[in-house]
Design a protein around this motif. Structure first.
Motif, PDB file in Angstrom:
ATOM      1  N   ILE A   3       0.855  -1.189   0.000  1.00 54.26           N
ATOM      2  CA  ILE A   3       0.000   0.000   0.000  1.00 54.26           C
ATOM      3  C   ILE A   3       0.891   1.240   0.000  1.00 54.26           C
ATOM      4  O   ILE A   3       1.826   1.351   0.785  1.00 54.26           O
ATOM      5  CB  ILE A   3      -0.937  -0.010   1.220  1.00 54.26           C
ATOM      6  CG1 ILE A   3      -1.912  -1.183   1.099  1.00 54.26           C
ATOM      7  CG2 ILE A   3      -1.683   1.313   1.339  1.00 54.26           C
ATOM      8  CD1 ILE A   3      -2.780  -1.396   2.315  1.00 54.26           C
ATOM      9  N   VAL A   8      -3.355   5.654   0.064  1.00 55.64           N
ATOM     10  CA  VAL A   8      -3.893   6.215   1.310  1.00 55.64           C
ATOM     11  C   VAL A   8      -4.531   7.572   1.023  1.00 55.64           C
ATOM     12  O   VAL A   8      -5.665   7.831   1.443  1.00 55.64           O
ATOM     13  CB  VAL A   8      -2.790   6.336   2.389  1.00 55.64           C
ATOM     14  CG1 VAL A   8      -3.309   7.085   3.614  1.00 55.64           C
ATOM     15  CG2 VAL A   8      -2.250   4.960   2.778  1.00 55.64           C
ATOM     16  N   THR A  41       2.711   3.950   6.007  1.00 60.60           N
ATOM     17  CA  THR A  41       2.181   2.599   6.206  1.00 60.60           C
ATOM     18  C   THR A  41       3.057   1.753   7.126  1.00 60.60           C
ATOM     19  O   THR A  41       2.694   0.630   7.462  1.00 60.60           O
ATOM     20  CB  THR A  41       2.020   1.864   4.856  1.00 60.60           C
ATOM     21  OG1 THR A  41       3.300   1.693   4.257  1.00 60.60           O
ATOM     22  CG2 THR A  41       1.095   2.631   3.923  1.00 60.60           C
ATOM     23  N   VAL A  50      -0.790   4.481   9.370  1.00 63.50           N
ATOM     24  CA  VAL A  50      -2.098   3.986   8.981  1.00 63.50           C
ATOM     25  C   VAL A  50      -2.286   2.556   9.469  1.00 63.50           C
ATOM     26  O   VAL A  50      -1.375   1.733   9.399  1.00 63.50           O
ATOM     27  CB  VAL A  50      -2.237   4.062   7.446  1.00 63.50           C
ATOM     28  CG1 VAL A  50      -3.496   3.362   6.974  1.00 63.50           C
ATOM     29  CG2 VAL A  50      -2.236   5.516   6.992  1.00 63.50           C
ATOM     30  N   ALA A  52      -5.704  -0.554   9.593  1.00 66.19           N
ATOM     31  CA  ALA A  52      -6.967  -0.896   8.928  1.00 66.19           C
ATOM     32  C   ALA A  52      -7.850  -1.665   9.903  1.00 66.19           C
ATOM     33  O   ALA A  52      -7.374  -2.564  10.593  1.00 66.19           O
ATOM     34  CB  ALA A  52      -6.701  -1.728   7.677  1.00 66.19           C
ATOM     35  N   LEU A  81      -0.711  -2.616   8.837  1.00 65.07           N
ATOM     36  CA  LEU A  81      -0.623  -3.049   7.451  1.00 65.07           C
ATOM     37  C   LEU A  81       0.571  -3.973   7.280  1.00 65.07           C
ATOM     38  O   LEU A  81       1.559  -3.865   8.005  1.00 65.07           O
ATOM     39  CB  LEU A  81      -0.480  -1.840   6.527  1.00 65.07           C
ATOM     40  CG  LEU A  81      -1.546  -0.753   6.674  1.00 65.07           C
ATOM     41  CD1 LEU A  81      -1.284   0.371   5.682  1.00 65.07           C
ATOM     42  CD2 LEU A  81      -2.940  -1.312   6.514  1.00 65.07           C
ATOM     43  N   LEU A  88      -6.293  -0.856   1.443  1.00 62.11           N
ATOM     44  CA  LEU A  88      -6.670  -0.692   2.845  1.00 62.11           C
ATOM     45  C   LEU A  88      -7.861  -1.582   3.193  1.00 62.11           C
ATOM     46  O   LEU A  88      -7.902  -2.175   4.270  1.00 62.11           O
ATOM     47  CB  LEU A  88      -6.976   0.772   3.138  1.00 62.11           C
ATOM     48  CG  LEU A  88      -5.751   1.690   3.111  1.00 62.11           C
ATOM     49  CD1 LEU A  88      -6.178   3.156   3.032  1.00 62.11           C
ATOM     50  CD2 LEU A  88      -4.881   1.446   4.329  1.00 62.11           C
TER      51      LEU A  88
END
Length: 185
Positions: A3, A8, A41, A50, A52, A81, A88
């Protein structure tokens, strides 16, 4: 495929088009994205990174919560992640499956746009060498008719199906309650 910051940012942009009222609350995410780029990430990005999460809703309006072993709190399934995550939403699904044992074939994603993005503090964890930092949790709505949960015991100590109106946070609670009402209509 890993990712990227672009994914994002694109997901955040679509989310804010749908929920412009959240823009101020997520300004810190935009700042870290600008500074960290693809590092946003990485769990080693301590300005914030980030994560999820999955909101798993049953037809009876109940939502799955898990008791997090390290934080000793009831939370939605979710987490960091991994390099193999493509999106995501798929990261949220992977975390849901890992933590609860509910298979990907037993859930249905309701939208590629997160239901909610939450920015929250995470306390320092000296045993992992982690200072306090922020998580920017992209939460996706999934539905299921499954009841049985098989816990990933290294991270999760309990699971409970809760009424949507008991979820913490006014925005999250309102959106999940609305989704539950729409699903039962």
């Amino acid at each position: 495929m890993t990712i990227t910051a672009r994914h994002v940012r694109d997901t955040l942009t679509v989310y804010l088009e749908k929920h412009p009222e959240d823009e101020e609350a997520l300004a810190g995410l935009n700042d870290v994205l600008d500074e960290a780029g693809d590092g946003i990430t990485s769990r080693k990005e301590f300005r914030g990174h980030v994560t999820a999460g999955a909101v798993l809703l049953r037809p009876d309006g109940r939502v799955l919560t898990i008791e997090h072993r390290a934080l000793h709190r009831w939370l939605l399934p979710g987490g960091h992640l991994e390099p193999e995550d493509d999106t995501l939403m798929l990261a949220a699904l992977r975390e849901l499956t890992e933590e609860t044992g509910i298979g990907a074939d037993d859930v249905t994603a309701q939208s590629p746009v997160p239901l909610h993005i939450d920015a929250h503090p995470i306390p320092a964890n000296p045993s992992k060498g982690e200072p306090d930092h922020r998580h920017f949790d992209f939460r996706f709505l999934f539905t299921t008719t499954v009841d049985d949960v098989v816990l990933q015991e290294e991270e999760v100590t309990g699971a409970s199906w809760q009424s949507a109106d008991t979820l913490p946070g006014d925005i999250l609670r309102a959106r999940v309650t609305a989704a539950a009402s729409a699903a039962s209509a």
